[in-house]
Design a protein around this motif. Structure first.
Motif, PDB file in Angstrom:
ATOM      1  N   ASN A   1       0.798  -1.220   0.000  1.00 15.67           N
ATOM      2  CA  ASN A   1       0.000   0.000   0.000  1.00 15.67           C
ATOM      3  C   ASN A   1       0.837   1.280   0.000  1.00 15.67           C
ATOM      4  O   ASN A   1       0.392   2.322   0.474  1.00 15.67           O
ATOM      5  CB  ASN A   1      -0.956  -0.019   1.199  1.00 15.67           C
ATOM      6  CG  ASN A   1      -1.979  -1.135   1.064  1.00 15.67           C
ATOM      7  OD1 ASN A   1      -2.040  -1.796   0.021  1.00 15.67           O
ATOM      8  ND2 ASN A   1      -2.768  -1.349   2.083  1.00 15.67           N
ATOM      9  N   LEU A   2       2.007   1.176  -0.564  1.00 14.86           N
ATOM     10  CA  LEU A   2       2.903   2.325  -0.607  1.00 14.86           C
ATOM     11  C   LEU A   2       2.287   3.521  -1.326  1.00 14.86           C
ATOM     12  O   LEU A   2       2.651   4.670  -1.076  1.00 14.86           O
ATOM     13  CB  LEU A   2       4.201   1.890  -1.322  1.00 14.86           C
ATOM     14  CG  LEU A   2       5.433   2.761  -1.210  1.00 14.86           C
ATOM     15  CD1 LEU A   2       5.865   2.913   0.244  1.00 14.86           C
ATOM     16  CD2 LEU A   2       6.579   2.147  -2.025  1.00 14.86           C
TER      17      LEU A   2
ATOM     18  N   LYS B   1       4.869  11.137   1.689  1.00  9.49           N
ATOM     19  CA  LYS B   1       4.252  11.646   2.917  1.00  9.49           C
ATOM     20  C   LYS B   1       4.973  11.124   4.150  1.00  9.49           C
ATOM     21  O   LYS B   1       5.149  11.841   5.135  1.00  9.49           O
ATOM     22  CB  LYS B   1       2.776  11.221   2.966  1.00  9.49           C
ATOM     23  CG  LYS B   1       1.917  11.905   1.929  1.00  9.49           C
ATOM     24  CD  LYS B   1       1.816  13.406   2.197  1.00  9.49           C
ATOM     25  CE  LYS B   1       1.511  14.191   0.944  1.00  9.49           C
ATOM     26  NZ  LYS B   1       1.694  15.626   1.108  1.00  9.49           N
ATOM     27  N   VAL B   2       5.307   9.855   4.114  1.00 14.00           N
ATOM     28  CA  VAL B   2       5.978   9.250   5.252  1.00 14.00           C
ATOM     29  C   VAL B   2       6.778   8.071   4.699  1.00 14.00           C
ATOM     30  O   VAL B   2       6.372   7.445   3.723  1.00 14.00           O
ATOM     31  CB  VAL B   2       4.949   8.826   6.337  1.00 14.00           C
ATOM     32  CG1 VAL B   2       3.867   7.951   5.737  1.00 14.00           C
ATOM     33  CG2 VAL B   2       5.622   8.108   7.491  1.00 14.00           C
TER      34      VAL B   2
ATOM     35  N   GLU C   1      -3.882  11.673  10.377  1.00 17.33           N
ATOM     36  CA  GLU C   1      -3.744  10.548  11.307  1.00 17.33           C
ATOM     37  C   GLU C   1      -2.293  10.061  11.381  1.00 17.33           C
ATOM     38  O   GLU C   1      -1.966   9.215  12.202  1.00 17.33           O
ATOM     39  CB  GLU C   1      -4.661   9.403  10.904  1.00 17.33           C
ATOM     40  CG  GLU C   1      -6.139   9.750  11.070  1.00 17.33           C
ATOM     41  CD  GLU C   1      -7.041   8.542  10.845  1.00 17.33           C
ATOM     42  OE1 GLU C   1      -6.515   7.456  10.529  1.00 17.33           O
ATOM     43  OE2 GLU C   1      -8.260   8.690  10.997  1.00 17.33           O
ATOM     44  N   ILE C   2      -1.467  10.562  10.490  1.00 17.93           N
ATOM     45  CA  ILE C   2      -0.059  10.170  10.534  1.00 17.93           C
ATOM     46  C   ILE C   2       0.639  11.065  11.557  1.00 17.93           C
ATOM     47  O   ILE C   2       0.564  12.286  11.451  1.00 17.93           O
ATOM     48  CB  ILE C   2       0.617  10.344   9.159  1.00 17.93           C
ATOM     49  CG1 ILE C   2      -0.107   9.500   8.104  1.00 17.93           C
ATOM     50  CG2 ILE C   2       2.096   9.963   9.235  1.00 17.93           C
ATOM     51  CD1 ILE C   2       0.475   9.588   6.726  1.00 17.93           C
ATOM     52  N   PRO C   3       1.272  10.463  12.551  1.00 19.01           N
ATOM     53  CA  PRO C   3       1.954  11.280  13.553  1.00 19.01           C
ATOM     54  C   PRO C   3       2.866  12.294  12.874  1.00 19.01           C
ATOM     55  O   PRO C   3       3.620  11.935  11.953  1.00 19.01           O
ATOM     56  CB  PRO C   3       2.752  10.255  14.359  1.00 19.01           C
ATOM     57  CG  PRO C   3       2.037   8.949  14.152  1.00 19.01           C
ATOM     58  CD  PRO C   3       1.430   9.020  12.793  1.00 19.01           C
ATOM     59  N   LEU C   4       2.793  13.524  13.350  1.00 21.74           N
ATOM     60  CA  LEU C   4       3.510  14.611  12.685  1.00 21.74           C
ATOM     61  C   LEU C   4       5.009  14.364  12.561  1.00 21.74           C
ATOM     62  O   LEU C   4       5.623  14.677  11.540  1.00 21.74           O
ATOM     63  CB  LEU C   4       3.267  15.925  13.449  1.00 21.74           C
ATOM     64  CG  LEU C   4       2.303  16.890  12.771  1.00 21.74           C
ATOM     65  CD1 LEU C   4       2.231  18.193  13.549  1.00 21.74           C
ATOM     66  CD2 LEU C   4       2.732  17.140  11.314  1.00 21.74           C
ATOM     67  N   GLU C   5       5.563  13.781  13.614  1.00 18.38           N
ATOM     68  CA  GLU C   5       7.015  13.592  13.592  1.00 18.38           C
ATOM     69  C   GLU C   5       7.462  12.612  12.506  1.00 18.38           C
ATOM     70  O   GLU C   5       8.641  12.552  12.173  1.00 18.38           O
ATOM     71  CB  GLU C   5       7.524  13.132  14.973  1.00 18.38           C
ATOM     72  CG  GLU C   5       7.168  11.699  15.360  1.00 18.38           C
ATOM     73  CD  GLU C   5       5.841  11.586  16.119  1.00 18.38           C
ATOM     74  OE1 GLU C   5       4.968  12.478  15.936  1.00 18.38           O
ATOM     75  OE2 GLU C   5       5.659  10.625  16.887  1.00 18.38           O
ATOM     76  N   LEU C   6       6.510  11.858  11.970  1.00 16.34           N
ATOM     77  CA  LEU C   6       6.880  10.909  10.912  1.00 16.34           C
ATOM     78  C   LEU C   6       6.793  11.518   9.519  1.00 16.34           C
ATOM     79  O   LEU C   6       7.311  10.953   8.552  1.00 16.34           O
ATOM     80  CB  LEU C   6       5.967   9.685  10.963  1.00 16.34           C
ATOM     81  CG  LEU C   6       6.176   8.730  12.140  1.00 16.34           C
ATOM     82  CD1 LEU C   6       5.164   7.594  12.061  1.00 16.34           C
ATOM     83  CD2 LEU C   6       7.601   8.178  12.122  1.00 16.34           C
ATOM     84  N   ARG C   7       6.098  12.638   9.414  1.00 14.76           N
ATOM     85  CA  ARG C   7       5.892  13.225   8.093  1.00 14.76           C
ATOM     86  C   ARG C   7       7.209  13.667   7.496  1.00 14.76           C
ATOM     87  O   ARG C   7       7.916  14.487   8.077  1.00 14.76           O
ATOM     88  CB  ARG C   7       4.931  14.414   8.192  1.00 14.76           C
ATOM     89  CG  ARG C   7       3.508  14.013   8.590  1.00 14.76           C
ATOM     90  CD  ARG C   7       2.840  13.291   7.450  1.00 14.76           C
ATOM     91  NE  ARG C   7       2.794  14.165   6.292  1.00 14.76           N
ATOM     92  CZ  ARG C   7       1.843  15.072   6.106  1.00 14.76           C
ATOM     93  NH1 ARG C   7       0.859  15.190   6.974  1.00 14.76           N
ATOM     94  NH2 ARG C   7       1.862  15.843   5.047  1.00 14.76           N
TER      95      ARG C   7
ATOM     96  N   GLY D   1       8.149  14.163   3.595  1.00 16.53           N
ATOM     97  CA  GLY D   1       7.790  15.158   2.615  1.00 16.53           C
ATOM     98  C   GLY D   1       8.894  15.535   1.656  1.00 16.53           C
ATOM     99  O   GLY D   1       8.637  15.947   0.544  1.00 16.53           O
ATOM    100  N   LYS D   2      10.122  15.401   2.078  1.00 17.70           N
ATOM    101  CA  LYS D   2      11.182  15.793   1.146  1.00 17.70           C
ATOM    102  C   LYS D   2      11.726  14.569   0.432  1.00 17.70           C
ATOM    103  O   LYS D   2      11.964  13.536   1.032  1.00 17.70           O
ATOM    104  CB  LYS D   2      12.309  16.481   1.909  1.00 17.70           C
ATOM    105  CG  LYS D   2      11.976  17.915   2.248  1.00 17.70           C
ATOM    106  CD  LYS D   2      13.236  18.654   2.702  1.00 17.70           C
ATOM    107  CE  LYS D   2      12.893  19.654   3.777  1.00 17.70           C
ATOM    108  NZ  LYS D   2      13.997  19.875   4.700  1.00 17.70           N
ATOM    109  N   LEU D   3      11.937  14.722  -0.829  1.00 20.75           N
ATOM    110  CA  LEU D   3      12.521  13.613  -1.589  1.00 20.75           C
ATOM    111  C   LEU D   3      13.641  14.212  -2.423  1.00 20.75           C
ATOM    112  O   LEU D   3      13.641  14.149  -3.648  1.00 20.75           O
ATOM    113  CB  LEU D   3      11.461  12.977  -2.490  1.00 20.75           C
ATOM    114  CG  LEU D   3      10.248  12.344  -1.786  1.00 20.75           C
ATOM    115  CD1 LEU D   3       9.203  11.937  -2.803  1.00 20.75           C
ATOM    116  CD2 LEU D   3      10.660  11.145  -0.956  1.00 20.75           C
TER     117      LEU D   3
END
Lengths: 490, 452, 490, 452
Positions: free
Chosen positions: C243-244, C250-251, D29-35, D37-39
């Motif tokens: 489910n990537l 995003k994470v 719902e995703i804990p903020l500290e896990l976000r 965003g940069k690639l």
């Protein structure tokens, strides 16, 4: 299920982004008064929307790859898939038409070889590949006939003779070339009326345009006699090669005395019909017409190939296309010719004729009326529903539409115009006997249906994406482009 | 026996049904003395594997260089989807939609194509295609003669800036019907038609004036002035346009006060590969008042027995298979497959994509011209605003320079010396959106090297 | 219309001649006792018969290119056509897997770049592309976990924890690797039961296999906690990347604390599903698992690329395919990644999630019951027909089959097993709002139909090539190959 | 935003329906500290045109030579129709036929495929494919353990003549379930498994004996003797076969008195291009008695509500999505698209075509071996009858010779020194039906030059 128009999927600012150059539009180089102010109403859709739309649309077609398609005089036979993939090799696709000869030997050699092959199968002295369709080939042919007479100072020859069974393109072409047209009647067995021909020829005769086997599906038995009459009168003979599939390897137009021939390569040489084209209408000529061939033609000098143009053929009737005609179609024809080879070509006419005669014999046995019951079928033949129309009001259109429900494309109907309620049936050599047998069964079943309830047959088709369409309305309430409703766009 | 499915049993059974002994008997109506049968010069048939090897080898002989030639055929990016869908059997191996109910796919594509071409050109009605741009111009002019009841002299004003091969094709295909082309000169400085040259043709009963926009040199013509002059003279305006350019250029319907009357052109830039010059397709659009003089197939939307919308060929009474010698043209086969590709192409790029293609092509040609003009001895021929082609002048003959460039892998342009000797050592160059800065630099460096 | 089997078109001696080498068969090099005596029952058909047969068969499929296909957990999004044509460039197709590095720099550079891209999007330290499908990626992942513990001498760790909502492949994979499986329950909101997890971990714990967002269509909110618990117990975390598509950009699994991940490139990276494959199940690993990656992996030295094998990775879990996995699928994934780029990848999850939440909100509003009404949808969500089944006997199967008549492929049904009569709906980011709206309308219409006459819905589909099939009969009267009837062959 | 159809209006309307302000809120719902965003390391997205340019350039880097490598992947002619049909959207972009009624195309293809594979191998039942030949062998051996109730020791006799990478894959994929491979030696003169080497394993409770025919060296094994010995020992026979060879070689069902029990192999020769090693497909057939132990999808023919025949996935109770930890394997995705290609390939070549392909390949390899053996210092390693591969011995190390050949455009074979050091400077060569006499001569001449 009705498919929306692509425009109905369109929304302002929607794009298939991967298909656009990255740089934003800059119109500063264009003077203000020449700039476009409005956005042209092209669809604004995503890539998938376009792919899905056109993939789904494609499924609404009958085609050779999906259905038996016995459309008379159109030679709907198998188009080998290799012809497509090899003609689309990246190097062939990337070659610019004005690439120098140093960057063109591969392509030119294919074209040269194709010219040679076509000369051999037709018995003609020269071939030009440039006409882009049968009708343009006809145009080239008649133009060469005119040029020939003109070059000899024989300016009175402005009349073209055409049998009444001819394709409509024949008289239309003659007129485009400034000729007048005189029709020659056909006798009850499908041959040209020789006496009428004799009466028609004269010092005004530029030539005769003839299809053999004729569009009636029979071989013109008096062809030698016709050639003699026309030639003696000072006219030339034009061979409409629409039906070359019937005689490939059996008899050559050059040997029959023709001076010029066009070949529908999309028929005999099995290039795809593409939903209405492109075709290719190469022309072959006898020696006396060689100087007049349309340019360009491919020449060979030593081991290398080059274009021949007006410098080489100063009497040429000229160019018929900006470049050299439908090059990719010609490549496909060449590939097909190499796959077939000599033996394969002999067999084309043999099996096309076998299939046609088998269908003709079986349908006759089943009670259908042949237009020319005393004749052999060529690669095609005609049944007429004149009797059925009179007895039960069953028309050629009715049978054609109902055949679609049985999974068969219809034969050509109402052509040739001479035969009432006719179905011109051309099975081609690539169909198997089981398919022909199923087709016979379908025709018989439809006839039985009609005997019981002709109205039901007249309501056909029932299983297509649409039912029978109102062609009168199409003309009266002409709707030939989508008009943007105010709410969905911009 | 490639592609023939008959077994020996089949042949036996079929001959029995016919009442013939052998296949050859089926040809017994052909006079014996005509029977040839030998095709000695035709090579033996080969398996696909061997034919593929031959064709691959030949394709590689056409070692493709970096192409800067335009001159009527333009190298554009073609989305992969275009030909993957176009060559689907249902499009590829179908024929003209005579049985409309079994051909709704092709018919709807053609209807959409007509809609797109009228949108691009701004006209009312489009046919379903002609053979190519040049022959479309011929047909457009014949149509103009039929349509212009006021002036049907057949005298056509033809700017010298129109594609020279188009003019040749017009001659080949219309001369017999009495059309005569009268040349209009161009401005040697700006490279566009001289408005002053029009004056001498006033009151001559001109049937039509041709305007190619952008013209063969890539220069933009004064379309408004020429159009208004033509209409004042009772002449029709026949526009020859590059469809890509119409994303940015004023559509012919808006030329001058009343707009062009007939619009035609080469459709190749819309999804057809260069492919040695074909198959491409011509397009033809016009005002509604001239629709019955239009040659070629036209698709209309109508209703079926249940009142459901559907598509079919319409206005067939114009065509040769009905009207025979009185038809608008002998054309019947058109370039349906290419139109399918073009329709998919236009759907994929959309108005914004086409505008970007046009804009990037203008920009790249600008860069190319600048890079080449920086080479000693090289200059730009014309000062007029241009689209994506330009004429450059060389210090040596193009016939000398171009082969040397080709040897370096650069196809450097179209040699103008034969058709425009007055321009000297002139070459027509083009850089579409496909060209990168690196490639443009490569050309300039190669030219420098060749001229050194 | 029923399509015959290809064998029913077969006739002895019929051939597609162009597809055969010219030379006749010569078996003299084969010892008599090793020769085949009978002719294998392959079809004997003409080229056109084969082309027509398979073209027609293709039309009997729903597919992304023709239909909305919201099959949950399968990520049926648009497969760009360029990925196909570029991966099939002649040079790529002709390259032998054992071609020397000198003849492989193009291909190897693409693979190397893809490894780097996948490392970046997952936050892992290394990537091996070789697993040929998701399940093989899982296999590689668990094998690496085992190898890690074994290398540390920690041989007691043989138990794999699996949430009860997991894909069936997870437990099946663990068993194939000799592990025992313990299921961890899910709580009412779709998260893992933390207390149960705490109770389950111990010195026997090899690791946990987790999908996040889970197959329930929701994001596991306690993921950090879970990672902590398992890591503290000495186990490793395996991320099932099925489910990537929900979290791209995003994470990152690496940031969530996972030690190993497999990625279904045929989902997130949009390589085609091909009617059931091929897929590609690349694995990413954290630093401590780097030595154990399956071989081969592509390495870069200076400007050149080469395969890394057992000499470079002596602790590798070994080879999973004879060569290097589904190379052509990997090429397609690479091309897709380049088309998307950084921004494009961010937007995948955003719009996949937008579409899912929109559908969820609208369907809920229309009266359908959500499995997890308090949760955001991820890229997919679940509706349950438990109530409808009880009230009017309408089942998930009934709705699925009837949707086909409305022109939509059905969502995944009866998975996950935890939710009764469930429809797992994944619209993907490439579908437009109009399509989603039509889908909502169709579901509502079916519900209305069922309220009036559930038997009618239970009879669906009505417009497909076949009606509902008897799966029980399929098992009881097993017919899994064509048996040649005596009369039609040989 | 490639491939995303949403307009700004759409996004606004959709967020409103959801009750969210912005898209990012949907991830709350995703804990903020896990976000993250940069690639940063991901390159910018490029238009298709630019990606195409990059890929074309890279493809050209793999300057393809004349290929004489086999070793499990074989260069055969693939009819143009195969991939033109296989890549049609309806096959290409469909998934596993979970909804049988909307997937009859794929299902019927798979049923026909199963029929063809059982026909070629002579077995009762086939699955719908495995990943590749090597992994199919792993699955076949696991299946053998489940099926052989008499001897479920997991001890497998594995000839040294089996493809070395297949053995490695078997180790990787079956070791954890306790399977152990016991090597069988080969005859150094003939290059096939030594029958005498079997004796020492009598009475050892062997679960299965593997026989690869033709073996990795291209040599033909004594399949009858080994099969009969295995059955006498209560072991199952797992055959690994090249499908092309089965047009001419005795099918495994006829090996010995009772035939092989499980048959597997690499399907690549049936229409899959070399393509750097994949995607290919594995096949697996067996006797009816073992069908419930078979892994992978199986398609069955059944009837619909109206009694009309149709196809669906069957025996799903074996599979992981139903049985989870008790499934026959974790495999679910298979290689459906390749199976589609193979089914079309087999239909196009037919039994006669496949026999000719096999025969021409034998003949060409024979010619190649003769030509190479005529080069001074070069010899043929084995005297056994062979299919379309052979081992040649060089006077210098292959690691020296092969790169020199590659520089001359010849990919000269597979270096055996790592896996079979006992053979010295040995190379495995292959010439399929695609090779011409000229090309074979070119190889011999290049080798001569390199060794000179």
């Amino acid at each position: 299920m009705t498919e929306k128009l692509i425009f109905e999927h369109s929304r302002a600012t929607r794009t298939a982004t991967a298909q656009m150059p990255s740089a934003a539009v800059d119109v500063s180089a264009i003077p203000e008064h020449l700039r476009r102010k409005d956005k042209p109403m092209l669809p604004e859709v995503s890539e998938m929307q376009a792919v899905r739309h056109y993939t789904r649309l494609s499924q609404k077609n009958f085609s050779i790859d999906t259905h038996f398609y016995p459309l008379g005089s159109c030679t709907m036979k198998y188009n080998p898939r290799a012809c497509n993939s090899l003609a689309m090799l990246p190097e062939f696709l990337a070659r610019h038409p004005f690439a120098p000869a140093s960057h063109s030997q591969g392509f030119l050699s294919c074209m040269y070889d194709l010219q040679e092959i076509l000369k051999e199968v037709t018995g003609m002295a020269g071939v030009s590949l440039t006409p882009m369709a049968g009708a343009q080939g006809e145009f080239a042919g008649v133009a060469m006939i005119n040029a020939y007479h003109k070059a000899r100072g024989d300016s009175a020859r402005t009349e073209i003779l055409v049998p009444d069974a001819a394709h409509g393109t024949n008289p239309a072409t003659a007129v485009m070339l400034g000729c007048s047209v005189r029709e020659i009647p056909t006798n009850a067995d499908g041959d040209v009326d020789i006496e009428a021909l004799k009466a028609a020829v004269g010092p005004q005769t530029a030539g005769i345009m003839l299809t053999n086997p004729s569009t009636l599906g029979v071989f013109e038995r008096n062809i030698k006699k016709i050639a003699e009459i026309v030639h003696q009168a000072g006219g030339l003979l034009y061979y409409d090669g629409a039906n070359l599939n019937a005689i490939l390897g059996k008899v050559r137009p050059g040997d029959m005395g023709f001076d010029v021939i066009h070949m529908n390569l999309h028929k005999t040489f099995s290039t795809p019909h593409g939903g209405g084209g492109p075709g290719a209408g190469a022309v072959g000529v006898s020696k006396r017409l060689l100087p007049f061939m349309p340019i360009p033609v491919v020449g060979k000098e030593g081991d290398s190939y080059r274009w021949l143009d007006e410098n080489d053929l100063p009497q040429s009737i000229g160019r018929l296309s900006a470049f050299m005609g439908n090059a990719g179609v010609l490549l496909r024809a060449y590939i097909y010719a190499r796959l077939l080879g000599r033996e394969g070509m002999h067999r084309v006419a043999e099996f096309a004729t076998l299939n046609a005669n088998y269908l003709q014999a079986r349908l006759s046995e089943k009670g259908f009326d042949l237009a020319f019951p005393k004749r052999r079928a060529s690669h095609e033949f005609i049944i007429t529903l004149k009797r059925q129309k009179k007895e039960i009001e069953l028309t050629a259109t009715d049978v054609a539409k109902r055949l679609l429900d049985y999974g068969f494309h219809a034969p050509t109907i109402y052509f040739p115009l001479l035969v009432p309620e006719c179905l011109l049936i051309e099975p081609t050599e690539t169909e198997d006997k089981e398919t022909l047998d199923s087709f016979i069964e379908a025709l018989c079943a439809i006839y039985e249906e009609a005997k019981k309830d002709v109205a039901y047959v007249k309501g056909a088709p029932y299983t297509m994406p649409v039912r029978r369409l109102d062609d009168v309305r199409a003309v009266r309430q002409l709707d030939v482009r989508w008009n943007q409703p105010a709410q969905t766009h911009g | 026996m490639p592609f023939i499915p008959h077994t020996e049993t089949d042949v036996r059974d079929m001959l029995a049904a016919i009442g013939a002994k052998k296949i050859d008997d089926l040809f017994d109506e052909i006079p014996l003395e005509l029977r040839s049968g030998k095709l000695d010069k035709i090579p033996e048939g080969l398996p696909e594997m061997e034919v593929a090897a031959i064709l691959s080898e030949r394709a590689h002989l056409d070692a493709v260089g970096l192409n800067f030639i335009g001159a009527g055929a333009y190298e554009h990016h073609i989305p992969a989807a275009v030909w993957q869908i176009t060559t689907r059997g249902e499009f590829y191996s179908a024929y003209t939609p005579y049985q409309a109910e079994a051909s709704q796919g092709t018919l709807q594509v053609l209807y959409e194509f007509q809609s797109m071409m009228t949108a691009l050109t701004g006209m009312d009605v489009s046919n379903a295609s002609m053979y190519d741009g040049a022959s479309a111009l011929g047909e457009a002019l014949l149509m103009a003669v039929r349509s212009n009841k006021q002036n049907d002299s057949g005298r056509i004003l033809m700017p010298k800036t129109v594609h020279p091969f188009y003019k040749e094709v017009v001659t080949s295909t219309t001369h017999a019907q009495g059309l005569r082309q009268i040349e209009l000169a161009y401005c040697p400085k700006e490279g566009k038609t001289l408005l002053e040259s029009l004056k001498e043709h006033e009151g001559q009963g001109i049937t039509a004036v041709v305007i190619q926009q952008p013209n063969f040199f890539g220069t933009l013509e004064d379309v408004d002035a020429i159009t208004d002059w033509a209409h004042a003279q009772g002449a029709l305006v026949v526009a020859v346009v590059n469809p890509t350019s119409l994303a940015l250029l004023k559509p012919p319907s808006q030329w001058g006060a009343k707009g062009a009357d007939i619009v035609c052109g080469e459709g190749q830039p819309l999804g057809a590969p260069l492919a040695s010059g074909g198959p491409y397709f011509g397009f033809l659009t016009t005002k509604m008042e001239f629709v019955r003089q239009m040659p070629g197939r036209i698709v209309g939307r109508t209703l079926d027995l249940d009142g459901k919308p559907g598509f079919s060929l319409t206005l067939q009474a114009r065509e040769q298979h009905i009207r025979r010698s009185k038809a608008t043209s002998n054309i019947c086969t058109n370039q349906g497959l290419l139109v399918t590709a073009a329709t998919i192409y236009m759907s994929l790029v959309g108005p914004e994509g086409l505008a970007r293609v046009a804009s990037a092509s203008i920009a790249n040609t600008g860069k190319l011209v600048a890079a080449l003009a920086a080479v000693p001895g090289v200059s730009v021929a014309f000062s007029g605003a241009r689209f994506h082609e330009a004429v450059i002048k060389l210090p040596e003959s193009a016939a000398e320079v171009l082969p040397k460039l080709a040897a370096l892998g650069i196809l450097g342009g179209f040699d103008l010396s034969r058709h425009y000797p007055e321009l000297g050592n002139a070459v027509l160059v083009c850089a579409t959106e496909t060209k990168t800065d690196t490639q443009i630099k490569r050309y300039a460096e190669a030219l420098k090297q060749v001229l050194a």
